[in-house]
Design an enzyme around this catalytic site. Structure first.
Site, PDB file in Angstrom:
ATOM      1  CG  HIS A   1      -1.463   3.660   4.545  1.00 46.21           C
ATOM      2  ND1 HIS A   1      -2.705   3.133   4.862  1.00 46.21           N
ATOM      3  CD2 HIS A   1      -0.707   2.630   4.078  1.00 46.21           C
ATOM      4  CE1 HIS A   1      -2.706   1.834   4.573  1.00 46.21           C
ATOM      5  NE2 HIS A   1      -1.506   1.508   4.104  1.00 46.21           N
TER       6      HIS A   1
ATOM      7  CG  ASP B   1      -4.834   5.265   6.444  1.00 45.14           C
ATOM      8  OD1 ASP B   1      -3.661   5.060   6.825  1.00 45.14           O
ATOM      9  OD2 ASP B   1      -5.322   4.686   5.443  1.00 45.14           O
TER      10      ASP B   1
ATOM     11  CB  SER C   1      -0.944   0.009   1.209  1.00 45.15           C
ATOM     12  OG  SER C   1      -0.223  -0.149   2.418  1.00 45.15           O
TER      13      SER C   1
END
Length: 375
Positions: free
Chosen positions: A342, A339, A44
């Protein structure tokens, strides 16, 4: 007549200025008319939208508002308010934004600048986050082989070899491999010691690197494990130590980071022409967390977007019925994390700058800038 001559002289000077400017850009970056491609593998931290096109689990998709709010003004599938590290690396290398492999409408011409194969939730191990349907590192390699086949069919063997040999390959993988068994209470560690498990993760990663080398790749940018143990989503996992880094992950991260430099040096000894840039994400992340104001942050423990303690729950962007099921900060530039897991665009840019041309105590033996210039 004099005015016409003066206008002609001004025009000539303007053209010469532009030509000299372009020449200086070319010399400084070793690029522009002679570009090296950027191929991206990972999870990610690097996924710019591949998971938009697969049926995966909610936490592995970021194609909802407020993701993307800062730069793109709409969600793109990036796990941030804006750009990710590969976006900045492409910019510094005078490349366009590198497209996700699965994006419809991609062309061979676009792919000659590079392709992003990364998938949120992916690991070096095929078992990681399966059967939730992510794209593990081995499958990303297979997708790269498909691109190689496209190049050969459209551009021929010689041009394909040129693109692959001059390209830079950046990889971030491993955090999901270490977190997944702990989060699911899977018995990986019962059948494998932690030492052996770390070797397994690193071995799967280097197997992909070696396969890319066999295909003709020579220049690699690797990140070690960053402060995954201290992201907002980890600060409440141990109910006896709320607000503290998650120690079961800390030990695995440290084992990984001790071993990866030796493994890369061994590959360099065995494979002629292999060049790499290893970025110490752990040290850089620790420095930012311990000295936030130095890096322009006011908040390094709480996320900008999410819910629960430290806004660490993975609810950013999702609704509960008609109600918004998350909180959103007012000024994202104050935050290190967007978040629960991240970084914000601001933090991603700082990391990319260090990877591109940072000091030798954080990145080496080459910087990414040097790898791109070394055609």
């Amino acid at each position: 007549m004099a005015n016409i001559e003066r206008f002609g002289l001004i025009s000539l000077l303007l053209v010469l200025t532009i030509v000299l400017s372009i020449s200086s850009i070319s010399c400084e970056n070793g690029m522009l008319t002679n570009q090296a491609a950027l191929f991206v593998f990972g999870d990610s931290l690097f996924d710019v939208g591949n998971n938009n096109y697969i049926n995966t689990f909610r936490a592995a998709q970021s194609n909802v508002w407020p993701y993307g709010q800062t730069t793109f003004k709409f969600p793109t599938g990036r796990t941030s308010d804006g750009r990710l590290i590969p976006d900045f690396i492409a910019e510094y290398a005078w490349l366009p934004l590198i497209p996700p492999y699965l994006q419809p409408g991609n062309s061979v011409n676009q792919f000659t600048y590079g392709v992003n194969f990364a998938s949120a939730g992916a690991g070096a191990l095929v078992e990681t986050y399966q059967p939730q349907n992510v794209i593990p590192l081995g499958s990303q390699l297979n997708n790269f082989k498909n691109v190689e086949k496209m190049f050969k069919e459209k551009l021929g063997d010689a041009e394909t070899k040129r693109i692959i040999s001059r390209a830079v390959y950046i990889i971030h993988i491993g955090p999901n491999d270490y977190f997944y068994p702990l989060s699911r209470n899977i018995s990986y560690f019962q059948s494998n010691s932690k030492d052996r498990f770390v070797d397994y993760v690193i071995g799967n990663t280097t197997a992909v690197i070696e396969e890319i080398y066999k295909m003709g790749g020579r220049k690699f940018g690797i990140m070690n494990m960053g402060r995954l143990d201290c992201v907002p989503g980890m600060l409440t996992l141990d109910p006896t130590r709320i607000g503290s880094c998650f120690e079961p992950i800390t030990g695995l991260i440290k084992l990984h980071n001790v071993r990866i430099p030796n493994v890369l040096r061994d590959i360099q000894r065995r494979f002629p022409g292999f060049k790499y840039s290893l970025f110490d994400s752990y040290t850089a992340g620790t420095e930012a967390m311990e000295n936030p104001t130095k890096y322009g942050f006011k908040e390094v423990k709480k996320a900008c977007c999410g819910s629960g303690p430290f806004r660490g729950s993975s609810t950013c962007g999702y609704k509960s019925g008609t109600l918004r099921g998350f909180e959103l900060c007012e000024n994202v530039s104050d935050y290190m994390f967007f978040d629960g897991s991240h970084a914000t665009e601001k933090a991603n840019q700082q990391t990319a700058e260090l990877m591109w041309d940072g000091p030798s105590d954080l990145v080496g033996p080459f910087t990414l800038k040097t790898l791109f210039q070394n055609l």
